[in-house]
Design an enzyme around this catalytic site. Structure first.
Site, PDB file in Angstrom:
ATOM      1  N   ASP A 147       0.832  -1.215   0.000  1.00  0.00           N
ATOM      2  CA  ASP A 147       0.000   0.000   0.000  1.00  0.00           C
ATOM      3  C   ASP A 147       0.861   1.258   0.000  1.00  0.00           C
ATOM      4  OD1 ASP A 147      -2.009  -1.812   0.233  1.00  0.00           O
ATOM      5  OD2 ASP A 147      -2.999  -0.854   1.930  1.00  0.00           O
TER       6      ASP A 147
HETATM    7  O1  PMV Z   1      -7.930  -4.562   3.641  1.00  0.00           O
HETATM    8  P1  PMV Z   1      -6.726  -4.205   2.886  1.00  0.00           P
HETATM    9  O2  PMV Z   1      -6.998  -3.308   1.736  1.00  0.00           O
HETATM   10  O3  PMV Z   1      -5.614  -3.760   3.744  1.00  0.00           O
HETATM   11  O4  PMV Z   1      -6.247  -5.492   2.092  1.00  0.00           O
HETATM   12  C1  PMV Z   1      -5.612  -6.579   2.619  1.00  0.00           C
HETATM   13  C2  PMV Z   1      -5.089  -7.419   1.509  1.00  0.00           C
HETATM   14  C3  PMV Z   1      -4.941  -8.897   1.838  1.00  0.00           C
HETATM   15  O5  PMV Z   1      -4.542  -9.531   0.640  1.00  0.00           O
HETATM   16  C4  PMV Z   1      -6.251  -9.475   2.279  1.00  0.00           C
HETATM   17  C5  PMV Z   1      -3.905  -9.121   2.909  1.00  0.00           C
HETATM   18  C6  PMV Z   1      -2.470  -8.856   2.502  1.00  0.00           C
HETATM   19  O6  PMV Z   1      -1.619  -8.722   3.422  1.00  0.00           O
HETATM   20  O7  PMV Z   1      -2.143  -8.816   1.306  1.00  0.00           O
END
Ligand code: PMV
Length: 313
Positions: A147
């Site tokens: 992210d």
């Molecule tokens: O909820 P978010 O957008 O933080 O997504 C998590 C993504 C997952 O694939 C579910 C977990 C990960 O660590 O990649």
């Protein structure tokens, strides 16, 4: 002395959950932003003001004892202030809904790292990203950094555990309608639920991982071609896989159905269990898709891909 930075939110377009087991995921930054202003002050304090609350502490505090979503800002300010007399005032303004899988905390960490470090010296985007991931680890120890990476560089990125990140050099011209279930989710517990599903259904899960891998490879081609209707079909398919692994619920299923009426495809984005779904649209069906959600009193807004990433002022 004042320094300002902003960073975009993100959505996971494809591959959430399967990415934990080695499959490639595709993420993009979206044009909703968090803006952080940092200012040096004479008083010996770190003071953070935001629309989700305030935090005020003396420098030098123990980070593990702080229980606040604003903790990463304190961590960053504390780290930078060491050689400096006086304190730091931080203001956070956000148009990203919080805690629903749109990367608000990563955007905070990236904009925070840039604004706070900007008070002391100019550092590269790479160094800001490194700081941001360090700060994010104060709230989510096992973060992949995906992210923060997409918030820093903007655009679309592919990510897998083995090879890390790479930017996808394509600029598809679609609109996403993001609908918010308003159900807060714990990514950690939904990820644990998927692990249990996997342990009970090893064969099904392994087949799904293979199918998801193939789907993501197809998507990479479709993105280059800007083939929106086919991308929509892949979104619908990916949603089926997410349903199978049990991260959906009645509200999300209903929202996906509403989105499917007029968009090219609708799916959960992020961990599921709550959070958001997105519907893929272009100019021809954007408004109709928004109206479908609004008619059912579901909060929604439209976004485009943000190609800018971190911005400093
Ligand atoms: O909820 P978010 O957008 O933080 O997504 C998590 C993504 C997952 O694939 C579910 C977990 C990960 O660590 O990649």
């Amino acid at each position: 002395m004042k320094s300002k930075a902003s960073a975009p939110a993100k959505v996971i377009l494809f591959g959430e959950h399967f990415v934990v087991y080695g499959v490639k995921a595709i993420l993009c930054a979206i044009n909703k932003r968090i803006t952080v202003t940092a200012e040096t002050i004479e008083e010996n304090k770190i003071s953070i003001k935001s629309n989700i609350g305030n935090l005020e502490l003396e420098p030098g505090g123990e980070i593990t004892e702080i229980n606040s979503p604003l903790k990463p800002f304190y961590y960053l300010a504390n780290k930078m202030i060491r050689s400096q007399k006086g304190g730091i005032q931080i203001n956070v303004e956000s148009d990203i809904p919080l805690g629903v899988g749109l990367g608000s905390s990563s955007a905070c960490c990236v904009a925070g790292a840039a604004a706070i470090s900007g008070l002391f010296k100019k550092i590269s985007k790479e160094a800001i990203l490194e700081l941001a991931i360090e700060a994010e680890k104060t709230i989510f120890e096992n973060t992949s950094g995906a992210d923060c990476t997409v918030c820093t560089y903007g655009g679309i990125m592919e990510y897998d555990k083995k090879n890390g990140f790479s930017k996808i050099e394509s600029e598809p011209n679609f609109h996403l309608v993001i609908a918010n279930s308003k159900i807060e989710h714990s990514t950690k517990s939904v990820v644990e639920g998927v692990k249990e599903f996997k342990e009970r259904n090893e064969n099904t899960f392994s087949t799904l991982c293979k199918k998801e891998s193939k789907l993501v490879e197809d998507v990479l081609e479709l993105l280059k071609e800007n083939n929106i209707s086919e991308l929509g079909n892949k979104i619908t398919k990916n949603q089926e896989y997410l349903e199978t692994i049990g991260i959906s619920n009645d509200k999300l299923r209903k929202m996906v159905q509403i989105g499917q009426n007029k968009s090219f495809g609708t799916k959960i984005t992020g961990a599921g269990g709550g959070g958001c779904v997105f519907a893929l649209t272009d100019e021809s069906n954007l408004e109709e898709t928004m109206n479908q959600f609004k008619d059912e009193n579901i909060d929604c807004f439209s976004v485009k891909i943000d190609f800018k990433g971190l911005d400093t002022f």
